[in-house]
Design an enzyme around this catalytic site. Structure first.
Site, PDB file in Angstrom:
ATOM      1  N   PHE A   1      -7.626   6.110  -1.776  1.00  0.00           N
ATOM      2  CA  PHE A   1      -8.193   7.402  -2.282  1.00  0.00           C
ATOM      3  C   PHE A   1      -7.533   7.824  -3.732  1.00  0.00           C
ATOM      4  CE2 PHE A   1      -5.633   9.214   0.833  1.00  0.00           C
ATOM      5  CZ  PHE A   1      -4.728  10.084  -0.028  1.00  0.00           C
TER       6      PHE A   1
ATOM      7  N   ASN B   1      -9.201   2.864   3.284  1.00  0.00           N
ATOM      8  CA  ASN B   1      -8.753   4.231   3.136  1.00  0.00           C
ATOM      9  C   ASN B   1      -8.118   4.748   1.869  1.00  0.00           C
ATOM     10  OD1 ASN B   1      -6.401   2.756   3.492  1.00  0.00           O
ATOM     11  ND2 ASN B   1      -5.550   3.818   5.290  1.00  0.00           N
TER      12      ASN B   1
ATOM     13  N   PRO C   1      -0.326  11.446   3.707  1.00  0.00           N
ATOM     14  CA  PRO C   1      -1.414  11.899   3.285  1.00  0.00           C
ATOM     15  C   PRO C   1      -2.331  12.236   4.585  1.00  0.00           C
ATOM     16  CG  PRO C   1      -1.531   9.444   2.986  1.00  0.00           C
ATOM     17  CD  PRO C   1      -0.117  10.068   3.380  1.00  0.00           C
TER      18      PRO C   1
ATOM     19  N   CYS D   1       0.773  -1.162  -0.057  1.00  0.00           N
ATOM     20  CA  CYS D   1      -0.068  -0.208  -0.158  1.00  0.00           C
ATOM     21  C   CYS D   1       0.917   1.282  -0.109  1.00  0.00           C
ATOM     22  CB  CYS D   1      -0.852   0.013   1.233  1.00  0.00           C
ATOM     23  SG  CYS D   1      -2.165   1.088   1.264  1.00  0.00           S
TER      24      CYS D   1
ATOM     25  N   SER E   1      -2.566  17.295   3.618  1.00  0.00           N
ATOM     26  CA  SER E   1      -1.673  16.139   3.163  1.00  0.00           C
ATOM     27  C   SER E   1      -0.440  16.901   3.378  1.00  0.00           C
ATOM     28  CB  SER E   1      -1.824  15.476   2.143  1.00  0.00           C
ATOM     29  OG  SER E   1      -3.014  14.662   2.013  1.00  0.00           O
TER      30      SER E   1
ATOM     31  N   SER F   1      -6.518  13.159   5.859  1.00  0.00           N
ATOM     32  CA  SER F   1      -8.014  12.027   5.934  1.00  0.00           C
ATOM     33  C   SER F   1      -8.933  12.692   5.304  1.00  0.00           C
ATOM     34  CB  SER F   1      -7.880  11.678   7.442  1.00  0.00           C
ATOM     35  OG  SER F   1      -8.120  12.804   8.285  1.00  0.00           O
TER      36      SER F   1
ATOM     37  N   HIS G   1       3.576   7.110   7.910  1.00  0.00           N
ATOM     38  CA  HIS G   1       2.903   6.952   6.631  1.00  0.00           C
ATOM     39  C   HIS G   1       1.356   7.740   6.604  1.00  0.00           C
ATOM     40  CE1 HIS G   1      -0.148   4.245   8.433  1.00  0.00           C
ATOM     41  NE2 HIS G   1      -0.663   3.918   7.161  1.00  0.00           N
TER      42      HIS G   1
END
Length: 478
Positions: free
Chosen positions: A204, A202, A375, A98, A382, A377, A401
């Site tokens: 995007f 999560n 990033p 990820c 970010s 939320s 992260h």
């Protein structure tokens, strides 16, 4: 939650040997007093449990986004000796590689005026989202095997990007050591229809504006300017990576007795790095990591096409700043007590943050260090940062992260109504598009630690330096 833990710096804490039985090294984590209110006892125990694993070097580490996970805490980092050490899927996570990539455009916020909703709708139509989302891109079994070995290069060679994209990816978009034979038929079957899809959770695709430049020198090197519209992609290896992790966890659990490894938690199932089981997991993990880099490459290509068609800008004007992984185990050389040593670094919900002139970062960025992307939320900022020499010395070149969850997805759905959140974000000028409103509730800003505070900690602790702050304009959620 800090009982039995020693504060050894303004933002640095130590979990002493003995916090749980059989610890080989202390635990270390980075946290402000404000964030300490969200610290889970279970996450600290997981951090200490990692310190019991064979061959762990120096410390079991965690970043300020630490929270409870599978095996390792999320935000966990650990390095293992290549001879005595182990490799553990719990130190990588189920969503192998990820990661996040950040892309600039020549547009400004005013260029989006009156067309922002159209842009978000077109991006939503171009990038399949949601659980089990399927791509319009069809790949054969042979092509999938090529992807697992070649990574993002496979996409670039088919016109889905440029050579410069590869240079600005961690590992240039493909780790060595892939073993397609270690990827099951079920994992392949899950991966075949999902290349170029966001998935859920999560993940995007977010359109952002650079609201503030904090480090002008680094920003100039990275090619980012105040007021610039950018977009960010956050996703991973989809069903293929999840299945690789699931398959090898079973194999490693069965191998524990074979190697006489006693664990405080079976979720830390592992094997010696150079064992047949360890090598097989690593080879399968690399395949999934390379698939993930390809996945983000394809999504970026589709988003670039939408921007180009809507605004008449050239494809090459949308420049990838960098792509970083945050769920992976890698063989790296680091300084250990004055000597160069190869170790297997596990980063589980943690991002590489190599400092200036470190090996493996693009030559154009050598003077300031590797770009780091953290990033927010959905409704929060970010950040673009740079790696540091301190991170190389203290955390195996690692930083946080993201913001880190404080509520589970089920808790979030009880406390937040997705429709109301979408309407509130729209009032703030942030357009959100998702497959259904319950997805938004799961990923509401209040579900996470404040991104600005998490980033402040890594900045002030010297693990990475803030370069720019980016605010969301429109978000596509899985």
């Amino acid at each position: 939650m800090l009982e039995g833990i020693n504060q050894i710096g303004d933002l640095e804490w130590e979990v002493p040997v003995g916090y749980v039985p059989n610890m080989r090294v202390p635990g270390r984590f980075f946290l402000s007093r404000a964030l300490a209110e969200t610290l889970e006892e279970g996450a600290v125990r997981q951090l200490a449990n990692v310190a019991t694993l064979p061959g762990i070097v120096k410390h079991s580490l965690a970043m300020p986004d630490i929270h409870w996970g599978y095996g390792f805490p999320i935000g966990g980092v650990a390095a293992f000796d290549m001879t005595e050490g182990v490799i553990s899927p719990g130190g990588v996570g189920f969503d192998i590689n990820c990661g996040v990539r950040l892309i600039t455009t020549p547009l400004t916020e005013t260029d989006l005026a009156g067309r922002k909703r159209d842009l978000i709708e077109r991006l939503f139509a171009a990038v399949p989202t949601g659980v089990g989302a399927k791509s319009t891109l069809r790949v054969s079994n042979k092509e999938l095997a090529d992807i697992m070995v070649s990574g993002a290069r496979w996409a670039v060679e088919r016109g889905l990007g440029t050579g410069a994209d590869l240079i600005r990816c961690e590992e240039e978009g493909a780790m060595p050591g892939a073993d397609p034979g270690a990827v099951s038929a079920k994992a392949r079957q899950r991966g075949l229809p999902q290349l170029g899809t966001l998935g859920a959770g999560n993940h995007f695709l977010e359109v952002q504006v650079v609201r503030e430049i904090i480090d002008p020198e680094a920003a100039k090197v990275y090619g980012i300017t105040e007021g610039q519209v950018c977009f960010m992609v956050h996703c991973g290896s989809r069903g293929l990576g999840h299945q690789v992790a699931t398959d090898h966890l079973r194999l490693l659990e069965r191998a524990l007795g074979k190697y006489g490894i006693l664990l405080p938690d079976r979720q830390l199932a592992c094997a010696p790095i150079d064992s047949p089981e360890g090598r097989a997991y690593y080879g399968g993990m690399v395949c999934a990591a390379n698939y993930a880099w390809t996945n983000r490459q394809v999504i970026m290509h589709e988003a670039r096409k939408v921007f180009a068609q809507m605004y008449g800008i050239d494809y090459d004007e949308m420049r990838l700043i960098y792509d970083v992984a945050h769920n992976v185990a890698k063989f790296e050389r680091h300084d250990v007590d004055g000597a160069s040593m190869e170790v297997c670094v596990h980063r589980k919900g943690a991002t590489r943050a190599f400092g200036p002139n470190a090996p493996g970062i693009p030559h154009e960025y050598a003077a300031v260090g590797q770009p780091v992307i953290i990033p927010g939320s959905m409704g929060t900022s970010s950040y673009l940062l740079h790696g540091t020499t301190i991170a190389m010395q203290k955390t195996w070149g690692s930083t946080c992260h993201g913001a880190g969850r404080v509520l589970s997805r089920s808790q979030a759905k009880k406390e937040v109504r997705g429709k109301e959140l979408r309407e509130q974000l729209a009032k703030e000028g942030i357009l959100v598009r998702a497959s259904h409103d319950s997805v938004l509730a799961e990923e509401a800003p209040e579900v996470y630690k404040p991104s600005h505070e998490v980033v402040r900690v890594v900045h002030e602790a010297g693990l990475s330096g803030i370069v720019a702050r980016l605010d969301p304009l429109g978000v596509i959620k899985g």
